[in-house]
Design a protein around this motif. Structure first.
Motif, PDB file in Angstrom:
ATOM      1  N   GLN A 652       1.202  -1.207  -0.438  1.00 11.14           N
ATOM      2  CA  GLN A 652       0.156   0.045  -0.101  1.00 11.14           C
ATOM      3  C   GLN A 652       0.365   1.337   0.387  1.00 11.14           C
ATOM      4  OE1 GLN A 652      -3.319   0.447  -0.505  1.00 11.14           O
ATOM      5  NE2 GLN A 652      -3.277  -2.237  -0.968  1.00 11.14           N
ATOM      6  N   ALA A 653       2.023   1.393   0.617  1.00  8.93           N
ATOM      7  CA  ALA A 653       2.908   2.494   0.673  1.00  8.93           C
ATOM      8  C   ALA A 653       3.298   2.392  -0.557  1.00  8.93           C
ATOM      9  CB  ALA A 653       3.542   2.839   1.574  1.00  8.93           C
ATOM     10  N   ILE A 655       2.253   1.732  -3.804  1.00 13.17           N
ATOM     11  CA  ILE A 655       1.101   2.440  -4.307  1.00 13.17           C
ATOM     12  C   ILE A 655       0.853   3.695  -3.819  1.00 13.17           C
ATOM     13  CG2 ILE A 655      -1.295   2.230  -4.602  1.00 13.17           C
ATOM     14  CD1 ILE A 655      -0.776  -0.936  -4.469  1.00 13.17           C
ATOM     15  N   GLN A 656       0.764   4.268  -2.649  1.00 13.72           N
ATOM     16  CA  GLN A 656       0.619   5.364  -2.409  1.00 13.72           C
ATOM     17  C   GLN A 656       1.779   6.346  -3.143  1.00 13.72           C
ATOM     18  OE1 GLN A 656      -0.687   5.500   1.542  1.00 13.72           O
ATOM     19  NE2 GLN A 656      -2.845   4.174   0.204  1.00 13.72           N
ATOM     20  N   HIS A 658       5.196   6.152  -1.774  1.00  9.92           N
ATOM     21  CA  HIS A 658       6.595   6.099  -0.676  1.00  9.92           C
ATOM     22  C   HIS A 658       7.859   6.837  -1.596  1.00  9.92           C
ATOM     23  CE1 HIS A 658       9.672   5.317   2.193  1.00  9.92           C
ATOM     24  NE2 HIS A 658       8.322   5.401   2.827  1.00  9.92           N
TER      25      HIS A 658
END
Length: 733
Positions: A652-653, A655-656, A658
């Motif tokens: 998730q990190a 994809i967002q 990082h």
């Protein structure tokens, strides 16, 4: 503070060292201006004192100081090094002046400078690195002792003798018959030179040499009978051109040129290296001298100094260390200090003539003794080169500089041959029916055959024996001797096994060196289980004996310096990438290096609460199977799939967006490697959320390049280890 751009390992290796800041930065100009004034105050008394000890005109020291600052400072390859007349050349110059006179000595200085320019153009600087440090340090110590012995007579009110032995023999009589007020002046200068640096407080910013000479000058005003500096004129009026020697003296003149050139070059390059280290400790930047350009600058400086009637110059560590310590940032500082010396020598001649000779001699006694450094003696002893140091010192003191250095070099060659001739051979008595062992270590050449033969002859006939060759070189003569003895021993009913340890064979033969894998150092095509059994056998045969003392010390407990959490991948070796040994690291390895699971969390708690490690590091790596699986959404059911769900926050990190993943993607890393870097950052965040108090560090091991990147937790990107560690304070590197 770390840079905000990421780099791959290959980029880090090509990274250029940081240089001094731009010259026209106002902050740099302020720093260099202030530093130049301090170095000027240090240089003036030293230049005068060295001229006095060299039997040269007193203003020759100031001329050399001006030229060293401006010419060598402008042209040299070490921006922060300060050049000028040096104590290391005092004995040589004094001998040349006695033999040829001052103006011919100036010609020798010009010739030495031209030779140094030739050294720089032909890139000979690297050959100076071949001289053993013990000989160089011994040479400087011998020069320092010679200076101190001679100048101590002047301090006591007498006159120095030419030979060091004469100075030693006459010293008791000199002490018994002290000569007037000059003794008080000289001893005052010595006392202040020794005590001033040890007095706490802001006054330490004032150079001790300046304080000592200033106090001696003030004290000498009370007694008109104290001898003072006598000048023929100011700096400009003291300029004297060199003259040619008589026809029969040219051989000695050319020898003097070569001597001055060699000694000045070695001393300058040693001083430049030391200056680089001091600047790096201060700023954290990688400062590196251009050695060949430095020789060009020193050569030009000596040529100009000799033409103007000045002393030979070198890079001087006393002035250079002061320059770095007070904040110099560029070569402008050393150039300005030369300008201040010129101004002083032209305008303030009357102030120079107030300085007592005993005060300058007291200064030189301390400067000379400071060339004898206990640290150099300890290092020479540690490396088995104390004999080189002592012989060079005695040769320089009681013969002359060239003969002393020559003695040191001859002894170095003899010791090298002696060590080669004395390969370490020992016999270990058998135990529990094991064969008798003959262990040979070191270099086994034809020179070692006599000692090897004596040891082999004590092996009883008919007994089983094993010969372990733990050698870095084995020539044909020694090999033939072992083979002949082995055949003879077998013929007598004995058993002989000649073993070259597998680790030594791997180092010598395998292209991958001492980290060769089982398949690389085993010639046999063994299956996995057999390979491990072969490895255990090799461990007991070749390694266990060597690590036994270390393991015995660690048997009572462990005190590791850190916890390293990394992946269980067989290609990631914690001890290899950290160059650690037994007892250094508490290691935890799991699939994907996740901070999760009872076992891992228990290990973290144990490391923190029981072992109290000061550092916890998380290390990911390239080509990680766990990260590939997280990218593909898992593979089937079972414990592995359950475990890989620990990677969902990492996914998730990433994809967002990082920062660690974005920077790695820009640098061309594959998606799985980008995810692995983000995963390291996420595990560090998890440790921080758990309240871990130890220092945290993130690492990424690029398997193909064998390089390690370091995580910048402030900017959340990875850098090469050089860039990351260069920004740390010196105490933490």
């Amino acid at each position: 503070m770390l840079d905000t751009t990421s780099s791959s390992p290959s980029e880090g290796a090509r990274e250029k060292p940081h240089g001094p800041p731009r010259r026209f930065d106002p902050r740099t100009l302020r720093a260099d201006f202030g530093a130049s004034l301090v170095v000027f105050l240090v240089a003036v008394p030293l230049s005068l004192g060295i001229a006095l000890a060299s039997n040269a005109p007193i203003m020759a020291g100031l001329i050399a100081g001006v030229v060293g600052g401006i010419v060598a400072g402008l042209l040299g390859g070490s921006p922060l090094q300060v050049s000028g007349p040096a104590a290391g050349l005092t004995v040589i110059v004094a001998g040349l002046v006695d033999q040829f006179g001052w103006q011919v000595t100036c010609l020798i200085t010009v010739g030495a400078g031209l030779l140094q320019v030739l050294f720089g153009l032909t890139r000979l600087s690297r050959f100076t690195q071949a001289i053993p440090p013990a000989i160089v340090h011994g040479m400087l110590a011998g020069i320092g002792i010679t200076i101190a012995l001679a100048q101590l007579h002047v301090v006591l009110g007498g006159s120095a003798q030419t030979a060091a032995l004469d100075n030693i023999l006459e010293l008791p009589a000199q002490v018994v018959n002290l000569h007037g007020h000059a003794v008080v002046v000289g001893l005052t200068a010595i006392g202040l030179m020794l005590v001033w640096p040890r007095i706490p407080g802001p006054q330490k910013a004032v150079p001790g040499a300046l304080v000592a000479v200033g106090a001696a000058t003030a004290l000498a005003l009370l007694w008109p009978d104290v001898a003072r500096v006598d000048l023929p004129g100011n700096l400009v009026e003291s300029i004297a051109l060199p003259v040619l020697p008589e026809s029969g003296l040219w051989a000695g003149v050319l020898g003097g040129m070569l001597t001055v050139a060699l000694v000045a070059s070695v001393e300058s390059l040693l001083s430049a290296v030391a200056t680089d280290r001091m600047a790096q400790d201060r700023d954290g930047d990688s400062v590196r001298t251009d050695a060949d350009r430095e020789l060009l600058g020193q050569g030009a400086g000596n040529a100009v100094s000799g033409l103007l009637g000045g002393l030979p110059i070198t890079g001087v560590i006393v002035r250079s260390s002061a320059n770095v310590r007070v904040g110099a940032r560029s070569r402008l500082s050393t150039i300005l200090h030369g300008c201040w010396i010129a101004l002083f020598g032209i305008v303030l001649v009357s102030a120079i003539e107030m300085i007592p000779l005993a005060g300058l001699s007291g200064l030189l006694v301390v400067v000379g003794l400071q060339l004898v450094k206990p640290a150099d003696i300890r290092v020479a002893r540690k490396h088995g080169e104390l004999a080189l140091y002592v012989v060079t010192v005695l040769g320089v003191v009681f013969l002359n500089l060239l003969e002393g250095v020559a003695l040191g070099l001859v002894l170095a060659a003899v010791l090298m041959i002696w060590r080669a001739a004395r390969a370490r051979v020992r016999v270990e008595e058998p135990a529990d029916g094991a064969p008798r062992r003959v262990v040979v270590e070191g270099t086994l050449s034809f020179l070692s055959v006599p000692s090897l033969s004596r040891v082999l002859q004590v092996v009883p006939a008919g007994e089983p024996v094993r010969v372990d060759l733990v050698v870095d070189y084995l020539d044909h003569t020694a090999f033939d001797h072992i083979e002949t003895w082995s055949k003879r021993h077998r013929a007598g009913g004995g058993y002989v096994e000649v073993v070259e340890p597998q680790q030594a064979r791997a180092r010598r033969d395998a292209p991958h060196g001492r980290f060769a894998t089982w398949s690389q150092w085993r010639a046999e095509d063994l299956a996995g289980g057999a390979r491990m059994r072969a490895g255990l056998t090799a461990y007991h045969r070749d390694t266990a004996e060597h690590v036994r003392p270390t393991m015995a010390e660690l048997a009572s407990g462990q005190n590791p310096s850190g916890l390293l959490l990394t992946c269980a991948d067989s290609r990631v070796l914690p001890s290899m990438i950290t160059s650690s040994g037994p007892g250094d690291l508490f290691t935890v390895q799991n699939v994907g290096n996740f901070v999760s699971g009872t076992g891992t969390l228990a290990a973290v708690q144990y490391a923190e609460e029981v072992l109290r490690v000061p550092l916890i590091a998380v290390c990911g790596h390239s080509g990680c199977g766990a990260m590939n699986a997280v990218l593909s959404g898992g593979r089937g059911r079972g414990p592995l799939d359950d475990w890989l769900r620990n990677g969902e926050p990492t996914m998730q990190a990433w994809i967002q967006g990082h920062p660690a993943g974005r920077a790695a993607s820009r640098d061309g890393f594959p998606q799985a490697d980008c995810l692995a870097m983000v995963n390291v950052a996420m595990q560090l965040d998890r440790l921080r959320d758990m309240g871990v108090e130890a220092e945290l560090m993130g690492l990424f091991y690029d398997i193909k390049s064998a390089g390690v990147l370091v995580y910048d937790q402030r900017d959340r990107v990875f850098h090469s280890h050089e860039r990351a560690f260069a920004q740390l304070p010196a105490a933490l590197r």
